[in-house]
Design an enzyme around this catalytic site. Structure first.
Site, PDB file in Angstrom:
ATOM      1  N   ASP A   1       8.602  13.806   7.595  1.00 59.03           N
ATOM      2  CA  ASP A   1       8.082  12.471   7.890  1.00 59.03           C
ATOM      3  C   ASP A   1       8.243  12.116   9.362  1.00 59.03           C
ATOM      4  O   ASP A   1       9.011  12.743  10.082  1.00 59.03           O
ATOM      5  CB  ASP A   1       8.874  11.428   7.099  1.00 59.03           C
ATOM      6  CG  ASP A   1       8.408  11.341   5.665  1.00 59.03           C
ATOM      7  OD1 ASP A   1       7.344  11.888   5.362  1.00 59.03           O
ATOM      8  OD2 ASP A   1       9.129  10.726   4.864  1.00 59.03           O
TER       9      ASP A   1
ATOM     10  N   LYS B   1       2.829   8.895   9.258  1.00 59.75           N
ATOM     11  CA  LYS B   1       1.893   8.196  10.146  1.00 59.75           C
ATOM     12  C   LYS B   1       2.287   8.444  11.591  1.00 59.75           C
ATOM     13  O   LYS B   1       3.440   8.311  11.950  1.00 59.75           O
ATOM     14  CB  LYS B   1       1.963   6.693   9.896  1.00 59.75           C
ATOM     15  CG  LYS B   1       1.648   6.300   8.499  1.00 59.75           C
ATOM     16  CD  LYS B   1       1.567   4.784   8.422  1.00 59.75           C
ATOM     17  CE  LYS B   1       1.397   4.323   6.997  1.00 59.75           C
ATOM     18  NZ  LYS B   1       2.536   3.750   6.378  1.00 59.75           N
TER      19      LYS B   1
ATOM     20  N   MET C   1      12.623  -2.231   7.931  1.00 57.29           N
ATOM     21  CA  MET C   1      11.205  -2.559   8.191  1.00 57.29           C
ATOM     22  C   MET C   1      11.007  -4.061   8.426  1.00 57.29           C
ATOM     23  O   MET C   1      10.049  -4.649   7.910  1.00 57.29           O
ATOM     24  CB  MET C   1      10.328  -2.091   7.005  1.00 57.29           C
ATOM     25  CG  MET C   1      10.332  -0.583   6.857  1.00 57.29           C
ATOM     26  SD  MET C   1       9.518  -0.002   5.370  1.00 57.29           S
ATOM     27  CE  MET C   1      10.870   0.051   4.195  1.00 57.29           C
TER      28      MET C   1
END
Ligand code: SAH
Length: 279
Positions: free
Chosen positions: A46, A68, A183
């Site tokens: 990741d 991402k 987050m």
């Protein structure tokens, strides 16, 4: 490293190991994580996995990025799970490497269930989650006898991308002396308003830790009331954690990385010793 005096299990062909890589510093890897890196045929990793950790994979290992980055569309969760199953069925030794701990806001459970559904044998190797290890690198304990007997880990990002509405912010605010929020940067102002509305004080200490345990670690100490403005002004880079509560005050005594750079540490950051001595 010296030869181990005991045997670790091997990552066998056709198996998937779901492994936590910790918050960044390669020194925080577990022995099993290092062992898997030295045996894997393919490493599916990741965005949060530090490049220094990937460099520990054996030279022949294939590296596959599954996160991402750089605005490219990210593979969907079913795509990643299907890829793990495909590799395992092809007889490869598959290492699925995730930042922090795979079961803490890391979708490790979903991937493991896909392996179960496909009949693929697997092992889970926990990692040091950033909400504990990242705080330790900032000199902030998650619990401390004088301040809190509980801590709550929260995600600041719901499935829809907004502040998670499924959370009972009012009860979290009232019930948990320390909140560690993953987050949280994008929605910091929304989160702060909810906590203030639920009765947390604007003066309460809050820290934001960016890129914890990497060379670029930055920590901002502020308050709940000023946090959103201070973070915007400082231009902190993700990933970052937010910690709210009295444990943040302990940083004045426990910022060991700061001490390496010359910061003087206060052995009584809460003023409790003075109070105790007075009794
Ligand atoms: N499984 C991971 C969490 C994944 S969710 C773990 O256990 O740590 C991603 C969030 O984790 C980021 O938005 C950030 O809040 C946090 N995070 C992960 N690594 C971090 C780091 N090195 N420094 C600060 N925050 C980090």
């Amino acid at each position: 490293m010296k030869e181990l005096p005991f045997r670790l299990p091997d990552l066998e062909p056709g198996w998937v190991w779901l492994v936590g890589a910790g918050p960044g510093d390669p020194g925080l890897l577990s022995l099993l994580a290092l062992h898997a890196l030295q045996q894997a045929d393919v490493v599916v990793y990741d965005a949060l996995v530090d490049p220094r950790i990937l460099s520990l994979a054996r030279a022949e290992a294939q590296h596959e990025y599954a996160g991402k980055r750089g605005g490219k569309p990210s593979p969907s969760q079913p795509d990643i799970s299907a890829r793990l199953v495909r590799h395992a069925k092809a007889g490869l030794r598959v290492l699925r490497l995730k930042g922090g701990d795979p079961f803490v806001f890391g979708r490790g459970g979903e991937e493991a269930l896909a392996l179960v559904a496909a009949g693929i044998p697997f092992r889970i190797v926990p990692g040091i989650t950033s909400g504990i290890g990242g705080l330790a690198y900032a000199g902030i304990p998650t619990t401390h006898r004088d301040t809190n007997h509980a801590v709550t880990f929260i995600t600041g990002h719901g499935v829809t991308g907004d502040v998670p509405d499924g959370l009972d912010w009012e009860h979290l605010a009232k019930g948990s002396p320390v909140l560690v929020i993953y987050m949280a940067i994008k929605h910091l102002s929304g989160i702060s308003s909810r906590l203030l509305a639920a009765g947390r004080s604007a003066d309460e200490p809050l820290a934001v830790i960016s890129r914890a345990s990497t060379e670029e670690q930055r920590v901002i100490e502020t308050t709940l009331g000023r946090a959103a403005a201070d973070v915007a002004a400082a231009g902190l880079e993700p990933p970052a954690l937010v910690v709210l509560g009295p444990v943040v005050r302990l940083r004045a005594g426990l910022d060991w990385l700061g001490a390496l750079a010359g910061r003087a540490l206060n052995p009584d950051p809460l003023g409790t010793k003075i109070q105790r001595d007075a009794v």
